[in-house]
Design a protein around this motif. Sequence first.
Motif, PDB file in Angstrom:
ATOM      1  N   TYR A  43       0.815  -1.219   0.000  1.00  0.00           N
ATOM      2  CA  TYR A  43       0.000   0.000   0.000  1.00  0.00           C
ATOM      3  C   TYR A  43       0.851   1.273   0.000  1.00  0.00           C
ATOM      4  CZ  TYR A  43      -3.507   3.460   1.210  1.00  0.00           C
ATOM      5  OH  TYR A  43      -4.323   4.570   1.213  1.00  0.00           O
ATOM      6  N   PRO A  44       1.896   1.388   0.852  1.00  0.00           N
ATOM      7  CA  PRO A  44       2.736   2.606   0.787  1.00  0.00           C
ATOM      8  C   PRO A  44       3.428   2.769  -0.564  1.00  0.00           C
ATOM      9  CG  PRO A  44       3.139   1.387   2.819  1.00  0.00           C
ATOM     10  CD  PRO A  44       2.329   0.487   1.927  1.00  0.00           C
ATOM     11  N   ILE A  45       3.820   1.651  -1.171  1.00  0.00           N
ATOM     12  CA  ILE A  45       4.437   1.716  -2.505  1.00  0.00           C
ATOM     13  C   ILE A  45       3.438   2.255  -3.512  1.00  0.00           C
ATOM     14  CG2 ILE A  45       5.451   0.344  -4.376  1.00  0.00           C
ATOM     15  CD1 ILE A  45       6.454  -1.622  -2.243  1.00  0.00           C
ATOM     16  N   ILE A  46       2.214   1.730  -3.464  1.00  0.00           N
ATOM     17  CA  ILE A  46       1.151   2.170  -4.375  1.00  0.00           C
ATOM     18  C   ILE A  46       0.882   3.660  -4.214  1.00  0.00           C
ATOM     19  CG2 ILE A  46      -1.338   2.006  -4.822  1.00  0.00           C
ATOM     20  CD1 ILE A  46       0.096  -0.313  -6.016  1.00  0.00           C
ATOM     21  N   GLN A  47       0.835   4.149  -2.956  1.00  0.00           N
ATOM     22  CA  GLN A  47       0.554   5.556  -2.697  1.00  0.00           C
ATOM     23  C   GLN A  47       1.648   6.457  -3.271  1.00  0.00           C
ATOM     24  OE1 GLN A  47      -2.885   5.080  -1.920  1.00  0.00           O
ATOM     25  NE2 GLN A  47      -2.298   7.115  -1.225  1.00  0.00           N
ATOM     26  N   THR A  48       2.899   6.037  -3.106  1.00  0.00           N
ATOM     27  CA  THR A  48       4.010   6.818  -3.658  1.00  0.00           C
ATOM     28  C   THR A  48       3.949   6.846  -5.178  1.00  0.00           C
ATOM     29  OG1 THR A  48       5.416   6.224  -1.769  1.00  0.00           O
ATOM     30  CG2 THR A  48       6.523   7.031  -3.761  1.00  0.00           C
ATOM     31  N   MET A  49       3.649   5.714  -5.779  1.00  0.00           N
ATOM     32  CA  MET A  49       3.537   5.648  -7.236  1.00  0.00           C
ATOM     33  C   MET A  49       2.368   6.490  -7.737  1.00  0.00           C
ATOM     34  SD  MET A  49       4.400   1.578  -7.740  1.00  0.00           S
ATOM     35  CE  MET A  49       4.484   1.579  -9.534  1.00  0.00           C
ATOM     36  N   LEU A  50       1.299   6.544  -6.960  1.00  0.00           N
ATOM     37  CA  LEU A  50       0.164   7.415  -7.297  1.00  0.00           C
ATOM     38  C   LEU A  50       0.578   8.877  -7.244  1.00  0.00           C
ATOM     39  CD1 LEU A  50      -2.960   5.889  -5.487  1.00  0.00           C
ATOM     40  CD2 LEU A  50      -2.766   6.387  -7.928  1.00  0.00           C
ATOM     41  N   ASP A  51       1.261   9.257  -6.166  1.00  0.00           N
ATOM     42  CA  ASP A  51       1.693  10.649  -5.998  1.00  0.00           C
ATOM     43  C   ASP A  51       2.608  11.090  -7.135  1.00  0.00           C
ATOM     44  OD1 ASP A  51       0.251  10.775  -3.672  1.00  0.00           O
ATOM     45  OD2 ASP A  51       1.977  10.418  -2.351  1.00  0.00           O
TER      46      ASP A  51
END
Length: 267
Positions: A43-51
């Motif tokens: 989830y933190p990886i996904i959020q960073t990639m989204l940002d």
Amino acid sequence: MKSSTHKPTERVLNILQLLSEKRDGITLTEIAQSIHAPKSTIYPIIQTMLDRKFIHLDKSTLKYTLGISTLGIGASYLNNEEMIKFIKKEMNYIVNRIGETSQMGILDGGNVLYLLKEDPNKDNDIRLVSYVGKRLPAYCTALGKALIYQYNKEELQLLFPEGLKRFTKNTVTDFDTLEKQLKKVKIDYIASEIEEITKHVCCYAVPLNVNEKPVAAISVSIPTFRITKEKIELTTELLLHVKDKVEEYFSAVNFEVDGGAMGKELR
């Protein structure tokens, strides 16, 4: 030997590759299941990639797709406009002469990564499972066989550690048969497959070599109902002609390969 794989980096790359194959999008749960990682971890990886806009979230479906930032990276990979124009021109030459689809791909692990595709100026009456950005197993595609034609049986077994999965009744599923097919490619530079990955479609391909090593391959796909001896002869003649022209172009522009892959070719 201790693995040098960095797990967080591997997960980022696995997510990007997964999304490149799932053009309709995929949920967080599906991503976690596909790359065998806990949702709490990715989830933190996904959020960073989204940002950073490497991925995009459709809030109505909660599905993730590739984001605009990946387009920028892809464009930089293919930013040698003159080389791309030259290769596409030669592919179009084939398409205009034969009236069938031509594709170009490179080897990505044990898969073919499809980079270019040129269709005839008519309604395409065949459905290909391949498309630009798609990855398919190299052992059952003509492009793939053209890319791995120098591999021996032991190297093939290392490249496909899980064996050769069957996609159709014609798919090659044993290493001895595959090695025998590749030995023929060493002689005439023509790789082929008949309904190994897609029913009612056969394909012919040639490797594009730099310093006698394949860096890419170009193919022609033909529906089986249009196959004739004359068409096969014309297809192989055109592919070999374009192979010579592209390899001459690579030589003229001092094309170099880093690590056996198409690393510097289109930069």
